[in-house]
Design a protein around this motif. Structure first.
Motif, PDB file in Angstrom:
ATOM      1  N   ASP A 187      -7.917   6.697 -10.318  1.00 45.40           N
ATOM      2  CA  ASP A 187      -8.510   5.898  -9.236  1.00 45.40           C
ATOM      3  C   ASP A 187      -7.577   5.733  -8.039  1.00 45.40           C
ATOM      4  N   ASP A 188      -6.284   5.977  -8.233  1.00 48.35           N
ATOM      5  CA  ASP A 188      -5.326   5.789  -7.139  1.00 48.35           C
ATOM      6  C   ASP A 188      -5.622   6.730  -5.973  1.00 48.35           C
TER       7      ASP A 188
ATOM      8  N   LEU B  10      -8.209   5.176  -3.797  1.00 47.81           N
ATOM      9  CA  LEU B  10      -7.598   4.046  -3.103  1.00 47.81           C
ATOM     10  C   LEU B  10      -6.720   4.540  -1.944  1.00 47.81           C
TER      11      LEU B  10
ATOM     12  N   LEU C 232      -7.123   3.840   2.098  1.00 53.36           N
ATOM     13  CA  LEU C 232      -6.049   3.255   2.897  1.00 53.36           C
ATOM     14  C   LEU C 232      -5.677   4.150   4.077  1.00 53.36           C
TER      15      LEU C 232
ATOM     16  N   ASN D 287       0.793  -1.229   0.000  1.00 54.27           N
ATOM     17  CA  ASN D 287       0.000   0.000   0.000  1.00 54.27           C
ATOM     18  C   ASN D 287       0.830   1.287   0.000  1.00 54.27           C
TER      19      ASN D 287
END
Ligand code: MG
Length: 380
Positions: free
Chosen positions: A216-217, A220, A224, A208
């Protein structure tokens, strides 16, 4: 003589973000309300091994970058990037002092999930093995398509290399001096060292530690960093100013003719902060957790109590905090960088803001009878 070598960091944030498909450099995009680059820099700000940071920015974005990053006390140089990643790294290296015994870490500006623990592991690896390159296991099966017919590679023998990558400064300078202009397609720093015929040492890093590359990161990374719904708590505390006591605020002893009275070290700012954190977690307050009738807490270091509070609220963690210290005297501005650094080190990964105000001479704080503090903490 210092017991460890100096440690410099080169953060490269001069990319074009072509794969994001946008006009805006991805390091400026907001992640949990803060630009990506600020998350990345905070990992180094919070790392005790790091001394100074160089940030490499696009020539056209220097002013915006300087304004965004002004609160990072370890940020020492802001330099313009070149037309390729190797040229940008080299510009960053050129800004560093000629310290032959120093360690340097190179990191992508778009790695907002880099942690102080990983930074420390890379630094330690240089001392033990000569280099420390963050690398994770590969989860996808990788195929080599160079021959035209896809060939499966053995996944267990592969590693996905990330940043930070740490080396002896002299060695990395030498590699960049020899190879940066070669036109060879170096996509990371370790490849230059390998090209010089030297072995690099990999440091295990979690998957991660992602690099923001595609749109899209960002979602994400946010998931996280903050897996649950953020919750907020507030805290307030007051201590009396008396003679013959130390004045400790945010873990920093401040020279003054008076100090704060109390059972512990009476760090009013950290007390307000602990109450804010406990408030968010619905765990009561510090009076219940550390009663002043308990001799164990006589003259206690409030930073140690804060560590216990952080342990108690797990698995929740603090992602943001804001402290206001209300004091007529002494002037706190000169001590702000030290206080900020102390709290940032105590709560890795949190965004930290500390401010001070007077009450224009009004009330008990205005008369200098005491100091008050308020805090807000957001946990996730
Ligand atoms: Mg108190």
């Amino acid at each position: 003589m210092s017991s460890r070598p100096s440690c410099y960091v080169v953060v490269v944030a001069a990319g074009k973000s072509t794969r994001m498909g946008g006009e805006k450099n991805k390091v400026f995009l907001p992640l949990l309300g803060l630009p990506v680059i600020c998350h990345t820099l905070s990992a180094f700000e919070q790392s005790p091994c790091v001394d100074q940071v160089t940030l490499v920015a696009s020539p056209g974005e220097m002013r915006e970058m300087a304004a965004l990053c002004s609160s990072f006390t370890k940020l020492r140089w802001l330099v313009p990037g070149g037309d390729s990643r190797p040229n940008s790294v080299q510009n960053g290296l050129n800004a560093l002092p000629p310290d032959e015994n120093a360690v340097v870490l190179v990191c992508d500006g778009a790695r907002p999930l880099t942690t102080p623990a990983l930074v420390q592991a890379c630094f330690d690896s240089v001392l033990a093995h000569g280099s420390g390159v963050a690398a994770g296991e590969v989860v996808d099966t990788i195929k080599d398509i160079s021959s035209g017919t896809p060939k499966t590679l053995r996944r267990e023998t592969l590693r996905a290399v990330q940043t930070p990558q740490a080396f002896w400064l002299a060695e990395l300078r030498q590699a960049y001096g020899a190879l940066a202009q070669s036109g060879l397609p170096f996509t990371d720093d370790a490849s230059l060292i390998e090209h010089m015929g030297k072995a690099v040492w990999l440091v295990e890093s979690k998957q991660n530690n992602l690099k923001i590359t595609l749109k899209d990161d960002l979602a994400l990374a946010q998931a996280l960093l903050c897996p649950g719904t953020p919750i907020t708590g507030q805290g307030y505390d007051v201590h009396r100013l008396v003679a013959g006591r130390r004045l400790v605020l945010c873990g920093v002893e401040i020279p003054f003719e008076l100090g704060l009275d109390g059972h512990s070290d009476a760090d009013v700012a950290i007390h307000a902060l602990m109450d804010a954190i406990l408030g968010a977690a619905c765990l009561g307050d510090i009076g219940r957790l550390f009663p002043d009738t308990d001799m164990r807490y006589k003259n206690a270091d409030s930073m140690a109590l804060l560590a216990e509070v952080l342990r108690r609220v797990q698995p929740l963690r603090v992602i943001h905090l804001d402290i206001t210290i209300i004091a007529q005297r002494p002037k706190l501005l000169p001590h702000m960088p030290a206080m900020l650094a102390r709290v940032q080190q105590a709560i890795p990964g949190a965004r930290v803001n500390i401010k001070a105000t007077t009450t224009e001479g009004l009330g008990f704080t205005g008369r200098g009878e005491g100091i008050a503090a308020q805090a807000v903490a957001t946990l996730c």
